[in-house]
Design a protein around this motif. Structure first.
Motif, short mmCIF file in Angstrom:
data_model
loop_
_atom_site.label_atom_id
_atom_site.label_comp_id
_atom_site.label_asym_id
_atom_site.label_seq_id
_atom_site.Cartn_x
_atom_site.Cartn_y
_atom_site.Cartn_z
N ILE A 16 31.16 31.05 9.60
CA ILE A 16 29.72 31.34 9.69
C ILE A 16 29.50 32.83 9.47
N ASN A 17 30.19 33.39 8.50
CA ASN A 17 30.07 34.81 8.20
C ASN A 17 28.70 35.15 7.63
N CYS A 18 28.32 36.42 7.75
CA CYS A 18 27.15 36.98 7.07
C CYS A 18 25.87 36.24 7.42
N ASN A 19 25.63 36.04 8.71
CA ASN A 19 24.37 35.49 9.18
C ASN A 19 23.74 36.49 10.16
N PHE A 20 22.85 35.99 11.04
CA PHE A 20 22.17 36.86 12.00
C PHE A 20 22.42 36.40 13.43
N ASN A 56 30.44 43.32 13.52
CA ASN A 56 29.36 42.84 14.36
C ASN A 56 28.86 44.01 15.21
N GLN A 57 28.23 43.70 16.34
CA GLN A 57 27.80 44.72 17.29
C GLN A 57 28.51 44.51 18.63
N LEU A 58 29.74 44.06 18.52
CA LEU A 58 30.52 43.66 19.69
C LEU A 58 30.85 44.86 20.57
N ASP A 59 30.48 44.75 21.85
CA ASP A 59 30.84 45.81 22.79
C ASP A 59 31.57 45.26 24.00
N SER A 60 31.82 43.95 24.04
CA SER A 60 32.52 43.40 25.20
C SER A 60 33.19 42.08 24.86
N ILE A 61 34.32 41.86 25.53
CA ILE A 61 35.07 40.61 25.43
C ILE A 61 35.41 40.16 26.84
N ASP A 62 35.11 38.93 27.13
CA ASP A 62 35.43 38.38 28.44
C ASP A 62 36.94 38.42 28.66
N ASN A 115 40.11 20.54 18.48
CA ASN A 115 41.11 20.95 17.49
C ASN A 115 40.77 22.28 16.82
N LEU A 116 39.72 22.92 17.26
CA LEU A 116 39.28 24.16 16.61
C LEU A 116 40.34 25.25 16.78
N SER A 117 40.84 25.74 15.66
CA SER A 117 41.88 26.78 15.71
C SER A 117 41.48 28.05 14.99
N GLU A 118 40.40 28.02 14.22
CA GLU A 118 39.99 29.21 13.47
C GLU A 118 38.47 29.32 13.45
N VAL A 119 37.96 30.47 13.89
CA VAL A 119 36.52 30.75 13.85
C VAL A 119 36.34 32.08 13.13
N SER A 120 35.54 32.05 12.08
CA SER A 120 35.24 33.26 11.31
C SER A 120 33.75 33.54 11.40
N ALA A 121 33.39 34.63 12.08
CA ALA A 121 31.99 34.97 12.30
C ALA A 121 31.76 36.45 12.02
N ALA A 122 32.35 36.94 10.94
CA ALA A 122 32.20 38.35 10.58
C ALA A 122 30.79 38.63 10.07
N ASP A 123 30.39 39.89 10.16
CA ASP A 123 29.11 40.35 9.61
C ASP A 123 27.93 39.59 10.18
N ASN A 124 27.89 39.49 11.50
CA ASN A 124 26.74 38.96 12.20
C ASN A 124 26.21 40.04 13.14
#
Length: 754
Positions: free
Chosen positions: A398-402, A450-456, A416-425
């Protein structure tokens, strides 16, 4: 003798001159064909043209022959010099002898342009009698010469052709097709010589790349009846008919990418129903006829002008379809599976379409889907149940969205989810609750730019199989990590800023009659930017019903302002042991209805001025078991007449400024047990003495008490001063025993120094 010799030479010269004079005169008198009176022909060849000059008795003609492509016409000006006899016209007669010269017919042939020049046989009369001719008057006329004109002619169109260069690769015998067919004509044969011991029946692969053909010639499948794979790409094809594929009964792969088709007509593949893989990528398709596709397993319609994906394109059903690619179109809604349609899809790519929203149930019947791509679809959010039904999903892009965040339990139903790609959000945080049990299987997470400032921290702790974590271009980290057992702890240290920054406020709600929020918080960095208290209300309850918030777990350095902002009717906040360090005015800005504030066993060391200014209805304030050292004159400003109970036990208070309690005009109870006070001064209290009922200062270092304070606290009924220097006791029913209590405090009164 010499004179006679020179005289003869002079006569011969004059005769030759007069011969040309009369010839030019005759040219003026005749207007017949230019072929008359031809004398001789001179041909001159240049680099790009040929000039033929023919001299006649009356004129000179120059013929220029050009190379076929570029013709440059050069005008050779013809200058005619006419010499006139002043008064008489002399006609020469043949006295006895006539000499006739014939010019035979001449044909000149050029490789491209053929010109035939015919010179008829013309008798020329030569007169041997030469009468005396007076000296002529010569007039030379020079015509205006036009500038040379260059004319460029288009080349002659290349004739249509189709030719095979045969090749053999391992088990495949094929044809590299060369085709020139801009007008879309049909052919009777394909030229080209087979390799030894190979024939038309052996050809399984035909490929044409960057050619020029308007149509798909039917001769291809007529000639190669066993053809398995046909590729005509980037060849300007725009027309196909049923005849194009009528004989392609064994065709399995058809690739027509990079052409300019706008439509797939009806029944065009009626006779080629064995095609399993088909690509029309990067054409201009707008229309696809119903029942166009038969039994396909893979279909690529990417980068066209389609607005929908219509089930009616597929003959009867699409159960065999496992891979569908439609990126780069104008599709605004997700392909929905139905009975017999798309239910066996394994891969779906709908990237670069203006989808914007995914509705609940869009993927409900795609239980076999393994890979889903929704890059650049203008998605602003993902709903909790957006991916319901995708039980087999392994890869999500789901790259390049908002997208700003992943809802809680977003991926909980994708085991079974093993890969998530969410770059450029615009994602700001990674929350472990979004993944649920999926964390234990996750191997790759791409969230760069992204605007990531924290990870659980719980996310990192529970993703034991995580080997790829891309964080480049974010606020808390600007690196990509490849993780294995040997460097996992190093990665943890490097992303510590992300782990520390993780923030949340969550509620577990209870309904009537309590209407309470049991809250958990995380905010180690003290940024007051949390926008929502997370949690699901029970039926019949909402934010307006909540009266009590009890922060029972988690760590936060501040009291999040979102609490009072979300629960506008809140009356009580209790927090114990949450690591609160700072009190800020913004924390209580919307707490006007608050009655009780208890921040017990925290890390508070300072009460800023007017920090409680918005708590105009507060009745009880407890800051017990903190690290407060002093109370300034304005620390409690704003609490006002509603305040009744103040608990400041178990701090480090050693100084109270004059007037600190003055605004608490209706205060009934003040507790300062287990601090470091050395005196009790009436100036601390001011107007607060009038309604004071209880004062406790056990276990301090009090060595003096202001008698004015005691005398003016007329309603004082409980006085606890156990464990001090000048007094060690607790007194009850003080109002009825003032003389006795006063005598017990005499030592303190005597030692008091203002």
């Amino acid at each position: 003798m010499k004179r006679a010799y020179f005289l003869c030479l002079l006569i011969l010269a004059l005769c030759a001159e007069n011969y040309f004079i009369i010839g030019y005169s005759l040219g003026d008198q005749f207007s017949g064909s230019a072929d008359q009176f031809a004398v001789n022909t001179t041909t001159t060849r240049y680099s790009n043209y040929t000039t033929t000059t023919t001299r006649y008795a009356n004129n000179t003609t120059t013929t220029t022959r050009y190379v076929p492509t570029t013709t440059t016409t050069r005008y050779v000006p013809t200058t005619t010099t006419t010499r006139y006899v002043p008064t008489t016209t002399t006609t020469r007669y043949i006295p006895t002898t006539t000499t006739t010269r014939y010019v035979s017919n001449t044909t000149t042939t050029r490789p491209v342009v053929t010109t035939t020049t015919t010179r008829p046989t013309v008798p020329v009369t030569t007169t041997t009698t030469r009468p005396t001719i007076p000296t002529p008057t010569t007039t030379t006329t020079r015509p205006t010469i036009p500038p040379p004109t260059t004319t460029t002619s288009l080349p002659t169109s290349t004739p249509a052709s189709i030719h095979c260069n045969y090749f053999s690769l391992s088990t495949t015998y094929g044809c590299d097709l060369q085709i020139v067919n801009p007008n879309g004509q049909e052919f009777l044969t394909i030229t080209g010589a087979h390799l030894p011991l190979k024939f038309d029946l052996d050809v399984l692969d035909v490929s044409a790349k960057f050619q020029n053909t308007k149509n798909i010639p039917s001769i291809i499948c007529r000639k190669f009846v066993n053809l398995k794979r046909l590729e005509i790409i980037w060849s300007e094809a725009s027309v196909m008919t049923t005849d194009s594929f009528r004989n392609c009964r064994n065709l399995e792969v058809l690739d027509l990418s990079g052409n300019i088709f706008r439509e797939i007509p009806a029944d065009v593949f009626e006779f080629s129903q064995n095609i399993r893989v088909m690509s029309f990528e990067r054409n201009r398709l707008e229309i696809i006829a119903n029942n166009s596709f038969y039994g396909l397993s893979e279909l690529n319609l990417g980068y066209n002008e389609l607005r929908i994906v219509d089930r009616q394109w597929f003959y009867r059903n699409s159960q065999l379809l496992t891979k569908l690619s439609v990126p780069g179109n104008r599709i605004s809604s997700v392909v929905r599976a139905g009975s017999g349609f798309f239910s066996n899809l394994v891969s779906l790519d709908m990237s670069m379409n203006p989808i914007r929203n995914i509705q609940v149930g869009d993927f409900g019947l795609m239980s076999n889907l393994d890979s889903l791509k929704l890059d650049s679809c203008e998605l602003s959010q993902l709903q909790l149940d957006s991916l319901n039904g995708l039980f087999s999903l392994r890869s999500l892009s789901i790259n390049c969205n908002f997208i700003r965040d992943f809802p809680v339990d977003m991926f909980a139903n994708q085991p079974n989810l093993s890969e998530v790609s969410a770059a450029d959000n615009r994602i700001t945080s990674i929350d472990s609750r979004s993944f649920g049990s999926t964390m234990s299987r996750l191997r790759s997470l791409y969230v760069q730019n992204n605007q990531l400032d924290s990870i659980d921290p719980e996310f990192f702790n529970n993703t034991g199989l995580l080997t790829t974590l891309f964080l480049n271009g974010n606020m808390c980290s600007n690196r990509n990590y490849f993780i294995d057992g040997s460097n996992r702890e190093n990665v943890r240290r490097e992303i510590d800023a992300c782990l520390r920054n993780f923030r949340y406020v969550r509620c577990q709600y209870s309904g009537s009659p309590d209407f309470m929020c049991r809250m958990s918080v995380r905010n180690l960095v003290g940024l007051d930017d949390i926008q929502v208290v997370e949690g699901q209300h029970p039926f019949g309850s909402n934010n307006n019903n909540i009266r009590t918030v009890n922060i029972i777990s988690g760590t936060s350095t501040i009291v999040p302002s979102v609490i009072c902002r979300q629960f506008t009717n809140l009356q009580e906040i209790t927090a114990s042991g949450n690591g609160i360090i700072s009190l800020t005015a913004s924390s209580f800005q919307n707490c006007r209805n608050l009655r009780v504030l208890q921040l017990i066993s925290q890390e508070i060391s300072v009460i800023p001025e007017s920090v409680f200014g918005s708590l105009v209805n507060l009745q009880t304030l407890s800051l017990t078991m903190n690290k407060i050292q002093s109370i300034s004159a304005r620390s409690l400003t704003g609490l006002g007449s509603s305040m009744q109970n103040l608990y400041l036990n178990s701090n480090l208070i050693n100084r109270i400024e004059n007037g600190a309690f003055n605004s608490l005009t209706n205060i009934a109870r003040i507790q300062l047990n287990s601090n470091m006070l050395s005196a009790v001064n009436s100036l601390y209290f001011g107007a607060a003495m009038r309604n004071l009922v209880e004062f406790s200062a056990n276990n301090n270092q009090i060595n003096g008490t202001d008698p004015i304070w005691f005398n003016n606290s007329t309603l004082l009924d409980t006085l606890n001063l156990t464990g001090n220097l000048c007094v060690n006791g607790s007194f009850s029913n003080v109002r009825n025993n003032r003389n006795y209590v006063s005598s017990q405090l005499q030592n303190c009164f005597n030692r008091f120094r203002p």
